[in-house]
Design a protein around this motif. Structure first.
Motif, PDB file in Angstrom:
ATOM      1  N   ARG A  71      31.316  28.709  45.149  1.00 18.32           N
ATOM      2  CA  ARG A  71      31.747  29.565  44.044  1.00 18.32           C
ATOM      3  C   ARG A  71      30.593  30.443  43.569  1.00 18.32           C
ATOM      4  O   ARG A  71      30.758  31.632  43.342  1.00 18.32           O
ATOM      5  CB  ARG A  71      32.274  28.697  42.894  1.00 18.32           C
ATOM      6  CG  ARG A  71      32.823  29.528  41.742  1.00 18.32           C
ATOM      7  CD  ARG A  71      33.362  28.679  40.644  1.00 18.32           C
ATOM      8  NE  ARG A  71      32.243  27.972  40.050  1.00 18.32           N
ATOM      9  CZ  ARG A  71      32.344  27.058  39.111  1.00 18.32           C
ATOM     10  NH1 ARG A  71      33.529  26.708  38.683  1.00 18.32           N
ATOM     11  NH2 ARG A  71      31.293  26.473  38.609  1.00 18.32           N
ATOM     12  N   TYR A  72      29.413  29.863  43.443  1.00 16.07           N
ATOM     13  CA  TYR A  72      28.251  30.647  43.016  1.00 16.07           C
ATOM     14  C   TYR A  72      27.861  31.670  44.082  1.00 16.07           C
ATOM     15  O   TYR A  72      27.444  32.776  43.754  1.00 16.07           O
ATOM     16  CB  TYR A  72      27.074  29.736  42.686  1.00 16.07           C
ATOM     17  CG  TYR A  72      27.293  28.900  41.456  1.00 16.07           C
ATOM     18  CD1 TYR A  72      27.565  29.498  40.221  1.00 16.07           C
ATOM     19  CD2 TYR A  72      27.248  27.519  41.503  1.00 16.07           C
ATOM     20  CE1 TYR A  72      27.776  28.743  39.090  1.00 16.07           C
ATOM     21  CE2 TYR A  72      27.456  26.754  40.381  1.00 16.07           C
ATOM     22  CZ  TYR A  72      27.720  27.372  39.166  1.00 16.07           C
ATOM     23  OH  TYR A  72      27.926  26.621  38.056  1.00 16.07           O
ATOM     24  N   TRP A  74      29.923  33.190  46.203  1.00 19.36           N
ATOM     25  CA  TRP A  74      30.882  34.289  46.156  1.00 19.36           C
ATOM     26  C   TRP A  74      30.694  35.129  44.900  1.00 19.36           C
ATOM     27  O   TRP A  74      30.881  36.344  44.923  1.00 19.36           O
ATOM     28  CB  TRP A  74      32.320  33.770  46.262  1.00 19.36           C
ATOM     29  CG  TRP A  74      32.643  33.323  47.652  1.00 19.36           C
ATOM     30  CD1 TRP A  74      32.828  32.051  48.094  1.00 19.36           C
ATOM     31  CD2 TRP A  74      32.751  34.165  48.806  1.00 19.36           C
ATOM     32  NE1 TRP A  74      33.056  32.030  49.435  1.00 19.36           N
ATOM     33  CE2 TRP A  74      33.019  33.329  49.908  1.00 19.36           C
ATOM     34  CE3 TRP A  74      32.654  35.524  49.016  1.00 19.36           C
ATOM     35  CZ2 TRP A  74      33.190  33.820  51.195  1.00 19.36           C
ATOM     36  CZ3 TRP A  74      32.826  36.005  50.304  1.00 19.36           C
ATOM     37  CH2 TRP A  74      33.089  35.172  51.369  1.00 19.36           C
ATOM     38  N   THR A  75      30.321  34.508  43.806  1.00 17.98           N
ATOM     39  CA  THR A  75      30.047  35.266  42.578  1.00 17.98           C
ATOM     40  C   THR A  75      28.854  36.193  42.782  1.00 17.98           C
ATOM     41  O   THR A  75      28.876  37.352  42.359  1.00 17.98           O
ATOM     42  CB  THR A  75      29.771  34.304  41.405  1.00 17.98           C
ATOM     43  OG1 THR A  75      30.887  33.424  41.264  1.00 17.98           O
ATOM     44  CG2 THR A  75      29.554  35.054  40.109  1.00 17.98           C
ATOM     45  N   ALA A  78      29.932  39.118  45.005  1.00 17.09           N
ATOM     46  CA  ALA A  78      30.772  40.072  44.274  1.00 17.09           C
ATOM     47  C   ALA A  78      29.924  40.917  43.319  1.00 17.09           C
ATOM     48  O   ALA A  78      30.123  42.135  43.220  1.00 17.09           O
ATOM     49  CB  ALA A  78      31.856  39.325  43.503  1.00 17.09           C
ATOM     50  N   ALA A  79      28.986  40.304  42.638  1.00 17.36           N
ATOM     51  CA  ALA A  79      28.126  41.049  41.718  1.00 17.36           C
ATOM     52  C   ALA A  79      27.289  42.079  42.474  1.00 17.36           C
ATOM     53  O   ALA A  79      27.106  43.208  42.007  1.00 17.36           O
ATOM     54  CB  ALA A  79      27.227  40.087  40.947  1.00 17.36           C
TER      55      ALA A  79
END
Length: 150
Positions: A71-72, A74-75, A78-79
């Motif tokens: 999750r981190y 992919w975050t 995305a950022a």
């Protein structure tokens, strides 16, 4: 004779140079109750390590799932993409100059008035800087009193 070997092994042990076999000999020696008084502190150390080596932890340890790591990741991806896209689309483009953007004034009286306002503003800023020169003049006068220059 055996006491001298034990003291030699203890010196090597304190220097961190003993092998596992030599440490085993030390544990066996200190497991006996017949230890000289000068070596009693070592008997406590090796006795404690013997007791602790027999203990074990029976409870099963549960490790957290690795889904949070994804999750981190992919975050962060995305950022980064948002940042790159934002820089690409919203970069400052050079402004094109045209006659309409120059701010020219056609009326001579109005142009004179605007020029006078601009010069007055520049004059005020220059006078503010000139006020600080008074302090410099006073400093030079005081300096000249103490330092004689020929």
């Amino acid at each position: 004779m055996e006491l001298q070997k034990i003291k030699g092994l203890l010196e090597k042990y304190e220097a961190g140079e003993t092998s596992l076999a030599e440490e085993k000999k030390l544990r066996e020696y200190f497991a006996k109750n017949e230890v000289p008084d000068s070596l009693k502190p070592y008997q406590l150390i090796f006795g404690f390590s013997e007791i602790e080596s027999k203990e074990s932890y029976e409870k099963e340890i549960e490790l957290p799932a690795t889904k949070q790591d994804n999750r981190y990741l992919w975050t962060a991806i995305a950022a980064s993409l948002i940042l790159v896209v934002g820089l690409f689309f919203f970069q400052n483009k050079p402004l094109e100059m045209s006659d309409s953007n120059l701010g020219t004034i056609q009326d001579k009286e109005e142009a004179l008035q605007k020029s006078m306002e601009a010069l007055k503003m520049v004059s005020e800023l220059m006078n503010e800087g000139k006020e600080d020169l008074i302090y410099l003049k006073e400093f030079n006068n005081t300096k000249n009193k103490f330092i004689k220059t020929e």
